[in-house]
Design an enzyme around this catalytic site. Structure first.
Site, PDB file in Angstrom:
ATOM      1  N   GLY A 132       0.829  -1.210   0.000  1.00 23.69           N
ATOM      2  CA  GLY A 132       0.000   0.000   0.000  1.00 23.69           C
ATOM      3  C   GLY A 132       0.855   1.249   0.000  1.00 23.69           C
ATOM      4  N   TYR A 133       1.421   1.585  -1.164  1.00 23.25           N
ATOM      5  CA  TYR A 133       2.240   2.788  -1.297  1.00 23.25           C
ATOM      6  C   TYR A 133       1.476   3.879  -2.060  1.00 23.25           C
ATOM      7  CZ  TYR A 133       6.915   0.968   0.115  1.00 23.25           C
ATOM      8  OH  TYR A 133       8.001   0.500   0.798  1.00 23.25           O
ATOM      9  N   SER A 166      -1.532  -4.018  -6.045  1.00 21.56           N
ATOM     10  CA  SER A 166      -1.567  -5.313  -6.741  1.00 21.56           C
ATOM     11  C   SER A 166      -2.103  -6.399  -5.824  1.00 21.56           C
ATOM     12  CB  SER A 166      -0.171  -5.706  -7.213  1.00 21.56           C
ATOM     13  OG  SER A 166       0.336  -4.731  -8.086  1.00 21.56           O
ATOM     14  N   GLU A 249      12.112  -4.081  -4.549  1.00 21.17           N
ATOM     15  CA  GLU A 249      11.039  -4.215  -5.536  1.00 21.17           C
ATOM     16  C   GLU A 249      11.613  -3.994  -6.925  1.00 21.17           C
ATOM     17  OE1 GLU A 249       7.812  -1.406  -5.254  1.00 21.17           O
ATOM     18  OE2 GLU A 249       6.677  -2.430  -6.825  1.00 21.17           O
TER      19      GLU A 249
HETATM   20  C1  LIG Z   1       1.507  -3.221 -12.874  1.00 15.53           C
HETATM   21  C2  LIG Z   1       1.593  -2.237 -11.751  1.00 15.53           C
HETATM   22  C3  LIG Z   1       1.557  -2.699 -10.456  1.00 15.53           C
HETATM   23  C4  LIG Z   1       1.599  -1.791  -9.401  1.00 15.53           C
HETATM   24  N1  LIG Z   1       1.507  -2.286  -8.123  1.00 15.53           N
HETATM   25  C5  LIG Z   1       1.491  -1.424  -7.098  1.00 15.53           C
HETATM   26  C6  LIG Z   1       1.330  -1.913  -5.754  1.00 15.53           C
HETATM   27  O1  LIG Z   1       1.180  -3.118  -5.524  1.00 15.53           O
HETATM   28  N2  LIG Z   1       1.301  -1.023  -4.762  1.00 15.53           N
HETATM   29  C7  LIG Z   1       1.454   0.313  -4.969  1.00 15.53           C
HETATM   30  O2  LIG Z   1       1.454   1.061  -4.000  1.00 15.53           O
HETATM   31  N3  LIG Z   1       1.607   0.831  -6.219  1.00 15.53           N
HETATM   32  C8  LIG Z   1       1.617  -0.008  -7.285  1.00 15.53           C
HETATM   33  N4  LIG Z   1       1.743   0.476  -8.568  1.00 15.53           N
HETATM   34  C9  LIG Z   1       1.774   1.929  -8.777  1.00 15.53           C
HETATM   35  C10 LIG Z   1       3.131   2.467  -9.261  1.00 15.53           C
HETATM   36  O3  LIG Z   1       4.064   2.461  -8.224  1.00 15.53           O
HETATM   37  C11 LIG Z   1       2.872   3.890  -9.812  1.00 15.53           C
HETATM   38  O4  LIG Z   1       2.033   3.749 -10.930  1.00 15.53           O
HETATM   39  C12 LIG Z   1       4.141   4.588 -10.205  1.00 15.53           C
HETATM   40  O5  LIG Z   1       4.922   4.890  -9.079  1.00 15.53           O
HETATM   41  C13 LIG Z   1       3.864   5.887 -11.008  1.00 15.53           C
HETATM   42  O6  LIG Z   1       2.962   6.697 -10.326  1.00 15.53           O
HETATM   43  P1  LIG Z   1       1.667   7.282 -11.072  1.00 15.53           P
HETATM   44  O7  LIG Z   1       0.971   6.132 -11.724  1.00 15.53           O
HETATM   45  O8  LIG Z   1       0.890   8.062 -10.076  1.00 15.53           O
HETATM   46  O9  LIG Z   1       2.210   8.206 -12.228  1.00 15.53           O
HETATM   47  P2  LIG Z   1       2.675   9.715 -12.103  1.00 15.53           P
HETATM   48  O10 LIG Z   1       3.602   9.856 -10.945  1.00 15.53           O
HETATM   49  O11 LIG Z   1       1.465  10.595 -12.123  1.00 15.53           O
HETATM   50  O12 LIG Z   1       3.493   9.906 -13.436  1.00 15.53           O
HETATM   51  C14 LIG Z   1       2.863  10.187 -14.698  1.00 15.53           C
HETATM   52  C15 LIG Z   1       3.948  10.379 -15.741  1.00 15.53           C
HETATM   53  O13 LIG Z   1       4.779  11.493 -15.405  1.00 15.53           O
HETATM   54  C16 LIG Z   1       6.139  11.122 -15.360  1.00 15.53           C
HETATM   55  N5  LIG Z   1       6.830  11.830 -14.289  1.00 15.53           N
HETATM   56  C17 LIG Z   1       6.394  12.025 -13.019  1.00 15.53           C
HETATM   57  N6  LIG Z   1       7.306  12.713 -12.302  1.00 15.53           N
HETATM   58  C18 LIG Z   1       8.346  12.961 -13.144  1.00 15.53           C
HETATM   59  C19 LIG Z   1       9.603  13.620 -12.987  1.00 15.53           C
HETATM   60  N7  LIG Z   1       9.979  14.184 -11.823  1.00 15.53           N
HETATM   61  N8  LIG Z   1      10.437  13.677 -14.054  1.00 15.53           N
HETATM   62  C20 LIG Z   1      10.089  13.115 -15.258  1.00 15.53           C
HETATM   63  N9  LIG Z   1       8.891  12.470 -15.448  1.00 15.53           N
HETATM   64  C21 LIG Z   1       8.052  12.386 -14.407  1.00 15.53           C
HETATM   65  C22 LIG Z   1       6.132   9.631 -15.066  1.00 15.53           C
HETATM   66  O14 LIG Z   1       7.325   9.011 -15.533  1.00 15.53           O
HETATM   67  C23 LIG Z   1       4.906   9.184 -15.842  1.00 15.53           C
HETATM   68  O15 LIG Z   1       5.242   8.962 -17.197  1.00 15.53           O
HETATM   69  C24 LIG Z   1       1.706  -0.394  -9.651  1.00 15.53           C
HETATM   70  C25 LIG Z   1       1.744   0.062 -10.965  1.00 15.53           C
HETATM   71  C26 LIG Z   1       1.670  -0.830 -12.015  1.00 15.53           C
HETATM   72  C27 LIG Z   1       1.702  -0.300 -13.417  1.00 15.53           C
END
Ligand SMILES: Cc1cc2nc3c(=O)[nH]c(=O)nc-3n(C[C@H](O)[C@H](O)[C@H](O)COP(=O)(O)OP(=O)(O)OC[C@H]3O[C@@H](n4cnc5c(N)ncnc54)[C@H](O)[C@@H]3O)c2cc1C
Length: 388
Positions: A132-133, A166, A249
């Site tokens: 839960g992150y 997940s 991870e």
């Molecule tokens: C298959 C899968 C499993 C997952 N499982 C888990 C889980 O079990 N638990 C959990 O807590 N999370 C989980 N996640 C979430 C994952 O950790 C996040 O999706 C990820 O950290 C990106 O965050 P966001 O989706 O909010 O995108 P955002 O942070 O909103 O990013 C959107 C876009 O902006 C870009 N961006 C953002 N900041 C910057 C920067 N400073 N410089 C350049 N580009 C930037 C990113 O690269 C991306 O392309 C999972 C994700 C996926 C796809």
């Protein structure tokens, strides 16, 4: 060296005798994995035997200490075991966020009581964990998380929402980041807590994906009571635990699978012992060389981490490259399978599910921190580029 050679011979003989034939076949889809947990069932007798035999030796977590349910193997012995498992094509006996993520964090930051309570359960696959992150407004900028845990004397009261959790709907427990001090600066005031998903006030809602699967959920907390003993590490210092866990991870996500040449040979057949398509052969050879180099890099990093000599940012390099490599592998698998790869409901015996697995790899450069964010970390902490 002689001891290690003996260990290799004994391990090889034991694996040959104890890994059932169906556990040496490649995974056909995610459903073939064994994740453990309270409600776990085995897909086959072979899967049950393989899990139980490996767990009895502590080889679901070969390098963890024996007192916490591990195999107590040295780094060298662990390397040999991994090599022999790969050589025989053995499946993982247990896939687990507990093994890949929480366990290493508990070994480093957990209290003795927490280690004794949770680590053996992870090793035996008794508890299935979820992470839960991420939150709707805290992904790459994870430290902006808003789920709060209020101090209520002997417990915390947790309220908020996580997203992309997940397998939250299948998990027994969650390791979770919560804000315990809203007045502190954003990286401080976060704590790392563990709780049972059956606690009143926890609910999940699956999210359906492009692949047609639904591996993750929105997770809601409504006045969830969490005993204070379930904080890992220091109160308000959970960011340190969270970051350490992320390095594991990222290594996990960067892991690679079974040799592609073999998969392509199974799918396409061979002529005079080699794949007939020379271009595909060259692409696969290039991929295999890069994969081997990557495996050596992973081993070397493991050694450096153990010796506490690794730059912590190296996990970003491995995660970035591993994600690209896995995407390449699945592109090649699609090419190797030709028009069969486009089947959506294909037969399992033909290695089915290729298209769904290929689509799944699109998430590799997002999960565990996006590739753009990894490149930022590499620029800043490894290359030390000005202004990065
Ligand atoms: C298959 C899968 C499993 C997952 N499982 C888990 C889980 O079990 N638990 C959990 O807590 N999370 C989980 N996640 C979430 C994952 O950790 C996040 O999706 C990820 O950290 C990106 O965050 P966001 O989706 O909010 O995108 P955002 O942070 O909103 O990013 C959107 C876009 O902006 C870009 N961006 C953002 N900041 C910057 C920067 N400073 N410089 C350049 N580009 C930037 C990113 O690269 C991306 O392309 C999972 C994700 C996926 C796809």
């Amino acid at each position: 060296m002689a001891d290690l050679e003996n260990f290799r011979n004994e391990t090889r003989a034991w694996l040959v005798a104890n890994c059932p034939p169906d556990m040496r076949l490649p995974l056909e889809d995610d459903e073939d994995r064994y994740w453990g947990g309270r409600n776990a069932t085995f897909n086959s007798e072979g899967q049950r035997l393989w899990f139980e035999r490996m767990a009895a030796r502590g080889w679901t977590v070969p390098e963890w200490p024996k007192e916490y349910g591990g195999g107590g193997l040295s780094r060298e012995e662990g390397r040999i075991l991994r090599g022999e498992l790969r050589r025989l094509g053995c499946r993982s006996p247990l896939d687990s966020f507990g093994i890949w993520m929480l366990g290493p964090a508990l070994l480093r930051y957990g209290s003795e009581a927490q280690k004794r309570e949770y680590l053996p359960q992870i090793a035996r696959g008794e508890i299935r964990w979820c992470q839960g992150y991420s939150e709707p407004n805290a992904g790459s900028d994870l430290a902006s998380l808003a789920t709060r845990a209020e101090d209520r004397g002997d417990h915390f009261l947790v309220n908020g929402q996580k997203i992309w959790t997940s397998y939250a709907d299948k998990a027994d427990w969650i390791f979770c980041l919560v804000r315990t001090d809203p007045t502190a600066s954003k990286h401080l005031g976060i704590s790392f807590i563990l709780f049972d998903m059956r606690t009143p006030g926890v609910s999940t809602k699956p999210i359906l994906l492009i692949s047609g699967k639904s591996p993750f959920c929105e997770t809601f907390f409504d006045n969830v009571r969490v005993p204070k003993g379930q904080v890992v590490g220091e109160l308000n210092r959970g960011w340190e635990v969270a970051k350490y866990l992320l390095t594991h991870e990222r290594e996990m996500i960067s892991g690679v699978g079974r040799p592609l040449g073999q998969v392509a040979a199974d799918a396409l057949g061979t002529e005079a012992g080699v794949l007939a398509d020379a271009c595909l052969r060259a692409d696969i050879a290039r991929f295999e060389i890069d994969s081997a180099a990557f495996r050596f890099a992973l081993e070397r990093t493991g050694d450096l981490l153990k010796a506490q000599q690794a730059n912590p940012a190296i996990s970003s390099m491995l995660k970035y490259y591993g994600a690209e490599l896995n995407k390449r592998r699945h592109e090649l698998l699609m090419v190797a399978a030709g028009s069969d790869a486009l089947e959506w409901e294909s037969e399992r015996s033909r290695g089915g599910d290729a298209a769904r697995s290929w689509l799944r790899t699109k998430a590799n450069s997002i999960e565990g921190g996006t590739s753009e964010v990894q490149l930022n970390v590499i620029a800043k902490r490894i290359l030390e580029l000005p202004g990065a």
